[in-house]
Design an enzyme around this catalytic site. Structure first.
Site, PDB file in Angstrom:
ATOM      1  N   ALA A 163     -57.861 115.426  76.694  1.00  0.00           N
ATOM      2  CA  ALA A 163     -56.920 114.355  76.306  1.00  0.00           C
ATOM      3  C   ALA A 163     -57.395 113.037  76.896  1.00  0.00           C
ATOM      4  O   ALA A 163     -57.195 112.776  78.080  1.00  0.00           O
ATOM      5  CB  ALA A 163     -55.509 114.682  76.792  1.00  0.00           C
ATOM      6  N   THR A 170     -60.341 107.601  88.912  1.00  0.00           N
ATOM      7  CA  THR A 170     -60.844 106.640  89.891  1.00  0.00           C
ATOM      8  C   THR A 170     -60.175 106.915  91.237  1.00  0.00           C
ATOM      9  O   THR A 170     -58.948 107.048  91.307  1.00  0.00           O
ATOM     10  CB  THR A 170     -60.549 105.203  89.409  1.00  0.00           C
ATOM     11  OG1 THR A 170     -61.195 105.025  88.136  1.00  0.00           O
ATOM     12  CG2 THR A 170     -61.052 104.164  90.394  1.00  0.00           C
ATOM     13  N   HIS A 226     -85.369  89.109  80.572  1.00  0.00           N
ATOM     14  CA  HIS A 226     -86.117  89.431  81.792  1.00  0.00           C
ATOM     15  C   HIS A 226     -87.356  90.279  81.492  1.00  0.00           C
ATOM     16  O   HIS A 226     -88.156  90.546  82.398  1.00  0.00           O
ATOM     17  CB  HIS A 226     -85.227  90.178  82.795  1.00  0.00           C
ATOM     18  CG  HIS A 226     -84.346  89.274  83.607  1.00  0.00           C
ATOM     19  ND1 HIS A 226     -83.281  88.590  83.085  1.00  0.00           N
ATOM     20  CD2 HIS A 226     -84.384  88.947  84.921  1.00  0.00           C
ATOM     21  CE1 HIS A 226     -82.695  87.891  84.033  1.00  0.00           C
ATOM     22  NE2 HIS A 226     -83.349  88.074  85.153  1.00  0.00           N
ATOM     23  N   GLY A 227     -87.466  90.759  80.251  1.00  0.00           N
ATOM     24  CA  GLY A 227     -88.622  91.590  79.908  1.00  0.00           C
ATOM     25  C   GLY A 227     -88.680  92.821  80.804  1.00  0.00           C
ATOM     26  O   GLY A 227     -87.648  93.375  81.189  1.00  0.00           O
ATOM     27  N   GLU A 270     -59.516 102.577  80.256  1.00  0.00           N
ATOM     28  CA  GLU A 270     -58.205 101.959  79.976  1.00  0.00           C
ATOM     29  C   GLU A 270     -58.048 101.553  78.512  1.00  0.00           C
ATOM     30  O   GLU A 270     -57.467 100.511  78.198  1.00  0.00           O
ATOM     31  CB  GLU A 270     -57.951 100.795  80.932  1.00  0.00           C
ATOM     32  CG  GLU A 270     -57.773 101.307  82.353  1.00  0.00           C
ATOM     33  CD  GLU A 270     -57.556 100.225  83.359  1.00  0.00           C
ATOM     34  OE1 GLU A 270     -56.668  99.402  83.151  1.00  0.00           O
ATOM     35  OE2 GLU A 270     -58.290 100.227  84.364  1.00  0.00           O
TER      36      GLU A 270
HETATM   37  C1  LIG Z   1     -65.774 105.479  85.403  1.00  0.00           C
HETATM   38  C2  LIG Z   1     -64.495 105.889  84.758  1.00  0.00           C
HETATM   39  C3  LIG Z   1     -63.299 105.713  85.432  1.00  0.00           C
HETATM   40  C4  LIG Z   1     -62.102 106.146  84.845  1.00  0.00           C
HETATM   41  N1  LIG Z   1     -60.932 106.049  85.556  1.00  0.00           N
HETATM   42  C5  LIG Z   1     -59.803 106.640  85.069  1.00  0.00           C
HETATM   43  C6  LIG Z   1     -58.623 106.723  85.863  1.00  0.00           C
HETATM   44  O1  LIG Z   1     -58.565 106.219  87.000  1.00  0.00           O
HETATM   45  N2  LIG Z   1     -57.545 107.372  85.345  1.00  0.00           N
HETATM   46  C7  LIG Z   1     -57.551 107.950  84.109  1.00  0.00           C
HETATM   47  O2  LIG Z   1     -56.553 108.541  83.722  1.00  0.00           O
HETATM   48  N3  LIG Z   1     -58.660 107.890  83.325  1.00  0.00           N
HETATM   49  C8  LIG Z   1     -59.789 107.250  83.779  1.00  0.00           C
HETATM   50  N4  LIG Z   1     -60.934 107.195  83.010  1.00  0.00           N
HETATM   51  C9  LIG Z   1     -60.917 107.815  81.686  1.00  0.00           C
HETATM   52  C10 LIG Z   1     -60.994 106.809  80.540  1.00  0.00           C
HETATM   53  O3  LIG Z   1     -59.800 106.094  80.445  1.00  0.00           O
HETATM   54  C11 LIG Z   1     -61.320 107.625  79.264  1.00  0.00           C
HETATM   55  O4  LIG Z   1     -62.678 108.018  79.385  1.00  0.00           O
HETATM   56  C12 LIG Z   1     -61.103 106.835  77.993  1.00  0.00           C
HETATM   57  O5  LIG Z   1     -59.731 106.605  77.791  1.00  0.00           O
HETATM   58  C13 LIG Z   1     -61.661 107.564  76.752  1.00  0.00           C
HETATM   59  O6  LIG Z   1     -61.260 108.890  76.718  1.00  0.00           O
HETATM   60  P1  LIG Z   1     -62.380 110.046  76.515  1.00  0.00           P
HETATM   61  O7  LIG Z   1     -63.444 109.799  77.497  1.00  0.00           O
HETATM   62  O8  LIG Z   1     -61.689 111.351  76.541  1.00  0.00           O
HETATM   63  O9  LIG Z   1     -62.976 109.758  75.088  1.00  0.00           O
HETATM   64  P2  LIG Z   1     -62.392 110.242  73.671  1.00  0.00           P
HETATM   65  O10 LIG Z   1     -60.947 109.927  73.599  1.00  0.00           O
HETATM   66  O11 LIG Z   1     -62.845 111.627  73.406  1.00  0.00           O
HETATM   67  O12 LIG Z   1     -63.142 109.251  72.693  1.00  0.00           O
HETATM   68  C14 LIG Z   1     -64.505 109.426  72.297  1.00  0.00           C
HETATM   69  C15 LIG Z   1     -64.801 108.375  71.227  1.00  0.00           C
HETATM   70  O13 LIG Z   1     -63.953 108.591  70.097  1.00  0.00           O
HETATM   71  C16 LIG Z   1     -63.262 107.382  69.795  1.00  0.00           C
HETATM   72  N5  LIG Z   1     -61.925 107.663  69.269  1.00  0.00           N
HETATM   73  C17 LIG Z   1     -60.949 108.445  69.812  1.00  0.00           C
HETATM   74  N6  LIG Z   1     -59.843 108.413  69.048  1.00  0.00           N
HETATM   75  C18 LIG Z   1     -60.121 107.594  68.000  1.00  0.00           C
HETATM   76  C19 LIG Z   1     -59.372 107.152  66.871  1.00  0.00           C
HETATM   77  N7  LIG Z   1     -58.114 107.522  66.671  1.00  0.00           N
HETATM   78  N8  LIG Z   1     -59.978 106.320  66.005  1.00  0.00           N
HETATM   79  C20 LIG Z   1     -61.243 105.916  66.192  1.00  0.00           C
HETATM   80  N9  LIG Z   1     -62.005 106.288  67.250  1.00  0.00           N
HETATM   81  C21 LIG Z   1     -61.444 107.122  68.140  1.00  0.00           C
HETATM   82  C22 LIG Z   1     -63.172 106.651  71.118  1.00  0.00           C
HETATM   83  O14 LIG Z   1     -62.924 105.279  70.922  1.00  0.00           O
HETATM   84  C23 LIG Z   1     -64.538 106.951  71.707  1.00  0.00           C
HETATM   85  O15 LIG Z   1     -65.483 106.071  71.178  1.00  0.00           O
HETATM   86  C24 LIG Z   1     -62.118 106.725  83.545  1.00  0.00           C
HETATM   87  C25 LIG Z   1     -63.332 106.862  82.861  1.00  0.00           C
HETATM   88  C26 LIG Z   1     -64.503 106.464  83.451  1.00  0.00           C
HETATM   89  C27 LIG Z   1     -65.798 106.671  82.692  1.00  0.00           C
END
Ligand SMILES: Cc1cc2nc3c(=O)[nH]c(=O)nc-3n(C[C@H](O)[C@H](O)[C@H](O)COP(=O)(O)OP(=O)(O)OC[C@H]3O[C@@H](n4cnc5c(N)ncnc54)[C@H](O)[C@@H]3O)c2cc1C
Length: 380
Positions: free
Chosen positions: A129, A157, A339-340, A364
Site C-alpha cells: 500500500a 523515515t 560537468h561532463g 509524500e
Molecule cells: C526515502 C523514502 C522515505 C520515505 N518516508 C516515508 C515515511 O516516513 N512514511 C511513509 O509512510 N512513507 C514513506 N515513504 C514512502 C513513499 O511515500 C512511497 O514510496 C510513495 O508514496 C509511493 O508509494 P510506492 O513506493 O508504494 O509506489 P507505488 O504506489 O507502487 O507506485 C509505483 C508507481 O505507480 C504510480 N501510480 C500508482 N498509482 C497510480 C495511479 N492511480 N495512476 C497513475 N500512476 C500511479 C506511482 O506514481 C509510481 O510511479 C518513503 C519513501 C522513500 C523512498
C-alpha cells in the site's frame, strides 16, 4: 500584492544558510557514503530552533508558519539534502498530533520533539500500500483498554532511530467506505512486538534513516489514539497538504544548488579555448534552470502563504510539489551534463544532487498522484 519577503523571513533564510553551510558542507560526502545519521547535527539544529519552528510556543517550539519552515528547508537542501532531511525529519508527523491530538498528547509528545529530546516517525506506507493509502492493512484491534497492532510498514523515515511512531492503522476494516477505515495510533518503539530494520542502499538522501517496521501483537493503550477513530484518511490528506509544501521547498533547494554548481563550473571550465559559460547552449541551459526555479519557488511561496492564512489549497500544493520535483530532477540532470565526466564522480556535489533530487518526485505523493489531484480539481 507584495512579492517582497519580510526582514524576518530574510533573517531566517540567512540563519538557515549560515548553519547549513557551516555544519553540513564538510560532512555531506561522508554521511552520504556511510548512510549515517549524525545526532549531533540534529541536536545543534534543535538548539538553534530550526527543528521546532512549526511546533506551537506552548509546547516548546517557536510557532512559525509553513512558509518559514519551507524557507529553511530550501536553504538546508541547497547545501545538502541528506543532512537537511535528517535534521528536520525527527518531527515528521508532529503536525498530526498538533492538529488532532489532545492537550495531554501534545504536552507529552511535542515538547520533547521541539527540544531535541525525542525523534518520531510517521508510518503510512506498507509493502502493498503506497500511493493507495486506503489499502493499508496494519490493524489495530481493541482489547479492553488497549489496541493490539499487527502488520508491517515500509520506507519509514527515522523508523530505526525513532522514540515513537504515529502509525496509520485500520481500526474499522469492515467499513464499506474505505476512507473511514483508518486511525492514527502512537506506538513507543520500546513496546514489545515492535521491530525496525534499517534499509540500506538508497539512491539518495542517504544520511537520513529509512526503515521497514513490523508490529506483532503490539499492545498500546487506547489513549494513544490521535484524532477521531475512523477519520485517519481525512486527517492524513490535511497532513500531506501541509507537508508537501515543505517537500516542494526541498526540491527548489536542490534545483538551486544545481544551478549554482553549474554557474561556478561553466565559468571556470574551458574547452575550445574558452569557458563553457560563453557558449550560447550553456547560457540557454542556465536561463531555463533559473526560470524554472523561480516558477517553482513562487508556487511553494503561494501555497505556504495560503496555508498559513487559513486557505489551504490542495490543488495548488500538488502543483507546487509536482513542479518542484520535476524542476529538481531536470536541473540536477542538466547540471551533471554541464560537468561532463567530473559530474560522474562522487567528490563533485552534482553527483549527489542528481541522486537526491529523485526523492522529491516520489515521497509524500508521487508526481502522478499530484497530477491526479490537480486534474481532479480541474474536472470537479
Ligand atoms: C526515502 C523514502 C522515505 C520515505 N518516508 C516515508 C515515511 O516516513 N512514511 C511513509 O509512510 N512513507 C514513506 N515513504 C514512502 C513513499 O511515500 C512511497 O514510496 C510513495 O508514496 C509511493 O508509494 P510506492 O513506493 O508504494 O509506489 P507505488 O504506489 O507502487 O507506485 C509505483 C508507481 O505507480 C504510480 N501510480 C500508482 N498509482 C497510480 C495511479 N492511480 N495512476 C497513475 N500512476 C500511479 C506511482 O506514481 C509510481 O510511479 C518513503 C519513501 C522513500 C523512498
Amino acid at each position: 500584492m507584495d512579492f517582497e519577503l519580510s526582514k524576518e523571513h530574510k533573517d531566517i533564510i540567512n540563519a538557515a544558510r549560515e548553519f547549513a553551510v557551516g555544519e553540513f558542507t564538510d560532512r555531506a560526502q561522508e554521511l552520504d557514503r556511510d548512510e549515517t545519521f549524525d545526532p549531533e547535527l540534529w541536536k545543534k539544529a534543535c538548539e538553534l530552533g530550526f527543528v521546532g519552528m512549526y511546533i506551537p510556543e506552548e509546547y516548546g517550539g517557536s510557532g512559525m508558519g509553513l512558509l518559514e519552515c519551507s524557507l529553511v528547508m530550501e536553504e538546508f537542501w541547497a547545501v545538502d539534502a541528506g543532512i537537511g532531511a535528517a535534521v528536520v525529519a525527527p518531527i515528521f508527523g508532529a503536525d498530526i498530533i498538533n492538529l488532532y491530538g489532545t492537550e495531554q498528547q501534545k504536552k507529552k509528545y511535542l515538547s520533547p520533539l521541539a527540544e531535541g529530546r525525542a525523534i518520531m516517525g510517521a508510518a503510512i506506507t506498507e509493502p502493498d500500500a503506497g500511493s493507495d493509502v486506503t489499502a493499508a492493512t496494519t490493524t489495530a484491534v481493541k482489547d479492553g483498554e488497549d489496541y493490539i497492532i499487527n502488520g508491517s510498514k515500509m520506507f519509514i523515515t527515522n523508523g530505526s532511530i525513532a522514540d515513537f511512531i504515529i502509525v496509520f492503522c485500520q481500526t474499522d476494516p469492515e467499513n464499506p467506505d474505505r476512507h473511514r477505515r483508518h486511525s492514527w495510533i502512537v506506538v513507543e518503539t520500546d513496546t514489545e512486538g515492535f521491530e525496525a530494520n534499517k534499509l540500506h542502499g538508497k539512491l539518495g538522501i542517504r544520511a537520513c534513516d529509512t526503515a521497514e517496521l513490523s508490529f506483532s501483537n503490539v499492545r498500546v493503550p487506547v489513549g494513544n489514539l490521535v484524532g477521531k477513530e475512523g477519520a485517519g484518511f481525512k486527517e492524513l490528506m490535511v497532513f500531506f497538504d501541509m507537508s508537501r509544501i515543505v517537500v516542494a521547498a526541498m526540491g527548489v533547494g536542490i534545483a538551486r544548488a544545481a544551478l549554482e554548481e553549474s554557474i561556478k563550473h561553466t565559468k571556470k571550465r574551458r574547452q575550445f579555448g574558452m569557458p563553457l559559460a560563453t557558449f550560447q547552449i550553456t547560457q540557454f541551459k542556465l536561463a531555463e534552470m533559473a526560470t524554472k526555479i523561480k516558477a517553482a519557488r513562487n508556487l511553494y511561496y503561494e501555497a505556504a502563504w495560503k496555508a498559513d492564512n487559513g486557505m489551504l489549497d490542495p490543488e495548488l500544493v500538488a502543483m507546487a510539489k509536482w513542479y518542484a520535483g520535476k524542476t529538481a530532477v531536470q536541473c540536477a540532470d542538466e547540471a551533471l551534463q554541464m560537468h561532463g565526466g567530473y559530474g560522474f564522480l562522487d567528490e563533485y556535489k552534482v553527483q549527489r544532487l542528481y541522486r537526491d533530487a529523485k526523492i522529491v518526485e516520489i515521497y509524500e505523493g508521487t508526481t502522478e498522484i499530484e497530477k491526479l489531484i490537480i486534474a481532479r480539481g480541474l474536472l470537479k
